[in-house]
Design an enzyme around this catalytic site. Structure first.
Site, short mmCIF file in Angstrom:
data_model
loop_
_atom_site.label_atom_id
_atom_site.label_comp_id
_atom_site.label_asym_id
_atom_site.label_seq_id
_atom_site.Cartn_x
_atom_site.Cartn_y
_atom_site.Cartn_z
N LEU A 246 0.88 -1.17 0.00
CA LEU A 246 0.00 0.00 0.00
C LEU A 246 0.92 1.21 0.00
O LEU A 246 1.91 1.23 0.74
CB LEU A 246 -0.89 0.02 1.25
CG LEU A 246 -1.95 -1.08 1.39
CD1 LEU A 246 -2.63 -0.97 2.75
CD2 LEU A 246 -2.98 -0.98 0.26
N ASP A 247 0.59 2.23 -0.82
CA ASP A 247 1.46 3.40 -0.81
C ASP A 247 1.37 4.09 0.54
O ASP A 247 0.45 3.85 1.34
CB ASP A 247 1.13 4.35 -1.96
CG ASP A 247 -0.25 4.97 -1.84
OD1 ASP A 247 -0.43 5.81 -0.93
OD2 ASP A 247 -1.13 4.63 -2.64
N ALA A 248 2.32 4.96 0.83
CA ALA A 248 2.45 5.54 2.16
C ALA A 248 1.19 6.26 2.62
O ALA A 248 0.83 6.21 3.80
CB ALA A 248 3.64 6.49 2.20
#
Length: 270
Positions: A116-118
C-alpha cells in the site's frame, strides 16, 4: 495421503490423522475423530474416513469441510491495519516509518504481501509463507481487493460505469470489478466510493480516479481476498483466525492445482 509403498516404508509410518488435526487446532482429538468418521476430512483431495489413517504433515495436504488446514506450525499470518504515513517496506532507505515498528517484537521474520502506498491506509497481510504470498500478490490469480475512497467532486452513475467498463492508463487498460457510490458530502464537494479490483499495479486506485476527474483525498483498503478489516483499529495487528487462514490456503491450493493442470495441458499440446 502418502502411500507407504511409495515411500518404501512400513504401514506404521506417519502420524495419526486425528492427532494431526488436533495439533493444528482444528478440534480436540475426540472431535477430530468424529470429523473423520463423518467423511468431512480430505487428504490430498481424497476423503479419509478411517480412524487408523496416518499422514505425513510435512508433505500431505489436509482439508476439513473443503477448507484447507495449515499443518506447519512455523508458518505465521498476521493482519495489519496500516496507518497513513507508513511505507510498505521492512526497511526504508529514506528513513521513513516502515513496517518494522509492527514486526520487531515478533519471533518470526515476516514480510508484507503486496504493498500500500504511504498515504493509503488499511489491510496489509504479513506472513512468512512464500508460496501463499506469491498467489495472493499475483494479479493472474484474481484475488480481489476492496477500497473505500473519499474523492473530490460528485461521482455520477456514468462515472461508475466508466470505471467498470475500463480506463486506458499509461500502462494499459484497467477496469474495476465493482464500483458503487456510498455517500456524498459537503454539497457534493466530496464523494465516498467503493472500488473492488484484482489488479496489483502501483497506485492503481488513485490513478483510476484521477483519470475520471476525481482525485483521491483519502484511501483505505478494507478487504483483501476473503479477509476483511472489520473493527481492527489503525496501527493494530492480529493473527488470522483459523477460518480466515483456511480460506486463504484454499485459494492458494486451488491456484496451485490450476497451475499444474495448465502445465500438464501445455505438455500434452506440445
Amino acid at each position: 495421503m502418502t502411500d507407504a509403498n511409495d515411500r518404501g516404508a512400513d504401514s506404521t509410518e506417519g502420524v495419526r490423522l486425528q492427532k494431526v488435526l488436533a495439533a493444528a487446532g482444528v478440534a480436540s482429538r475426540r472431535l477430530s475423530e468424529q470429523l473423520i468418521v463423518e467423511g468431512r476430512v480430505e487428504v490430498n483431495g481424497r476423503v479419509v474416513a478411517e480412524l487408523g489413517s496416518r499422514i505425513h504433515p510435512a508433505t500431505d495436504l489436509v482439508a476439513v469441510d473443503g477448507v484447507a488446514v495449515q499443518l506447519d506450525p512455523a508458518k505465521r499470518y498476521y493482519m495489519l491495519n496500516k496507518p497513513r504515513g507508513v511505507v510498505s517496506s521492512m526497511r526504508d532507505e529514506q528513513g521513513r516509518p516502515d513496517l518494522t515498528r509492527f514486526t520487531d517484537e515478533l519471533e518470526e521474520r515476516v514480510f508484507n504481501v503486496g504493498r500500500l502506498d504511504a498515504e493509503t491506509s488499511g489491510l496489509l497481510l504479513l506472513t512468512n509463507d512464500g508460496d501463499l504470498a506469491h498467489v495472493l500478490a499475483h494479479p493472474s490469480f484474481g484475488v480481489e481487493k476492496t477500497y473505500i475512497a473519499k474523492v473530490r467532486g460528485r461521482i455520477t452513475p456514468q462515472t461508475l460505469q466508466k470505471l467498470k467498463q475500463g480506463i486506458e492508463l499509461e500502462d494499459g487498460l484497467i477496469r474495476a470489478d465493482r464500483a458503487k457510490l456510498l455517500q456524498r458530502q459537503g454539497d457534493d464537494r466530496h464523494s465516498i466510493v467503493e472500488l473492488t479490483l484484482h489488479s496489483g499495479r502501483n497506485r492503481i486506485v488513485r490513478r483510476m480516479l484521477d483519470a475520471v476527474g476525481h482525485p483521491v483525498v483519502d484511501l483505505v483498503r478494507r478487504s483483501f481476498g476473503p479477509l476483511n478489516l472489520g473493527t481492527l483499529r489503525s496501527g493494530a495487528m492480529r493473527e488470522l483466525t483459523k477460518v480466515e487462514l483456511g480460506q486463504l490456503l484454499t485459494i492458494s491450493r486451488a491456484a496451485d492445482t490450476a497451475r499444474l493442470g495448465d502445465a500438464g495441458s501445455n505438455e500434452r499440446d506440445s
